[in-house]
Design a protein around this motif. Structure first.
Motif, mmCIF file in Angstrom:
data_model
loop_
_atom_site.group_PDB
_atom_site.id
_atom_site.type_symbol
_atom_site.label_atom_id
_atom_site.label_comp_id
_atom_site.label_asym_id
_atom_site.label_seq_id
_atom_site.Cartn_x
_atom_site.Cartn_y
_atom_site.Cartn_z
ATOM 1 N N LEU A 299 0.823 -1.213 0.000
ATOM 2 C CA LEU A 299 0.000 0.000 0.000
ATOM 3 C C LEU A 299 0.853 1.256 0.000
ATOM 4 C CD1 LEU A 299 -2.786 1.313 0.164
ATOM 5 C CD2 LEU A 299 -2.659 1.107 2.670
ATOM 6 N N ARG A 300 1.892 1.294 0.821
ATOM 7 C CA ARG A 300 2.751 2.483 0.903
ATOM 8 C C ARG A 300 3.435 2.750 -0.425
ATOM 9 N NH1 ARG A 300 5.345 5.663 4.647
ATOM 10 N NH2 ARG A 300 7.465 6.334 4.126
ATOM 11 N N ARG B 233 2.457 1.723 -3.383
ATOM 12 C CA ARG B 233 1.456 2.107 -4.394
ATOM 13 C C ARG B 233 1.113 3.586 -4.271
ATOM 14 N NH1 ARG B 233 -1.113 -2.754 -2.896
ATOM 15 N NH2 ARG B 233 -2.923 -1.658 -2.015
ATOM 16 N N LYS B 234 1.013 4.067 -3.032
ATOM 17 C CA LYS B 234 0.730 5.492 -2.830
ATOM 18 C C LYS B 234 1.861 6.347 -3.381
ATOM 19 C CE LYS B 234 -0.428 8.907 0.702
ATOM 20 N NZ LYS B 234 -0.657 9.148 2.157
ATOM 21 N N LYS B 235 3.091 5.937 -3.175
ATOM 22 C CA LYS B 235 4.239 6.682 -3.691
ATOM 23 C C LYS B 235 4.244 6.666 -5.220
ATOM 24 C CE LYS B 235 8.218 5.976 -1.707
ATOM 25 N NZ LYS B 235 9.362 5.253 -1.063
ATOM 26 N N ARG C 80 1.627 6.357 -7.161
ATOM 27 C CA ARG C 80 0.537 7.222 -7.639
ATOM 28 C C ARG C 80 0.956 8.686 -7.596
ATOM 29 N NH1 ARG C 80 -2.852 3.550 -4.756
ATOM 30 N NH2 ARG C 80 -2.908 4.975 -2.967
ATOM 31 N N THR C 81 1.656 9.075 -6.537
ATOM 32 C CA THR C 81 2.116 10.462 -6.443
ATOM 33 C C THR C 81 3.129 10.757 -7.535
ATOM 34 O OG1 THR C 81 1.781 10.456 -4.040
ATOM 35 C CG2 THR C 81 3.228 12.167 -4.950
#
Length: 219
Positions: free
Chosen positions: A15-16, A18-20, A22-23
């Motif tokens: 999850l972490r 994937r968030k990076k 996406r950013t």
């Protein structure tokens, strides 16, 4: 170094991560959209960050500069081409291996690019590069560095010492010149699609032999 193949085939991150990603991808897309809409030199890092709703500091966590963002997808595409070249059959003549590798790359690159930014946006950026002196200079510098790497791949394929035998660098210099002519003709045309640059690449590479050995004066 990541490659487009890695982007496409790597295991799904946590999850972490994937968030990076996406950013990073949002910043990349915002940067390319602003570069193509406003121009590279008139776009600021603050504007890119603001378009994504993050700070300037966040931008620099992912990209060292605007230039790095501008060439991010191109760098991955270069890795994609080099991987295709390394996979060519060992008995294939060097120029034929280069031709097949670049055309195979054009055939397979679209889906991978779409995982990062819209393909059409990436292709439109080529025109920005051609019309922006700072980006064009960087592009030509990068092309020179890439040609050296390609020459070393060719030398290894042929069992040659690249510093003792000039042929790998000579054939890659010809190949690089063809690609440069292709880019200029394609970016000046009306059709900036992937299919158009692939077709033009094939056409120009097919003319290398006649151009070098033929009678230019005609009958």
């Amino acid at each position: 170094m990541d490659t487009l193949e890695t982007v496409r085939t790597a295991p799904r991150p946590g999850l972490r991560e994937r968030k990076k990603q996406r950013t990073r991808d949002a910043l990349l897309r915002a940067a390319l959209e602003l570069f193509t809409a406003k121009g590279y030199e008139r776009t600021t890092v603050d504007e890119i960050a603001e378009a994504v709703g993050v700070s300037q500091r966040t931008f620099f966590r992912y990209f060292a500069s605007k230039e790095e963002a501008a060439f991010f997808v191109a760098r991955l595409a270069e890795s994609h081409f080099l991987a295709a070249l390394r996979e060519r059959p060992p008995g294939e003549p060097p120029l034929q291996a280069l031709r097949r590798a670049v055309l195979d790359s054009w055939d397979t690159i679209g889906e991978a690019i779409e995982q990062l930014v819209p393909l059409e946006l990436h292709m439109r950026l080529y025109r920005v590069i051609e019309s922006t002196p700072a980006l064009l200079a960087a592009h030509l510098r990068r092309a020179t560095e890439l040609e050296e790497e390609i020459a070393r791949v060719i030398a290894r394929r042929e069992g040659l010492d690249v510093d003792a035998d000039p042929r790998p660098r000579l054939v890659v210099a010809v190949f690089g010149a063809v690609m440069r002519v292709t880019e200029r003709a394609w970016s000046a045309g009306d059709d900036v699609s992937l299919a158009a640059i692939r077709e033009l690449t094939a056409s120009h590479l097919d003319q290398v032999g006649p151009a070098l050995a033929g009678n230019w004066r005609g009958e």
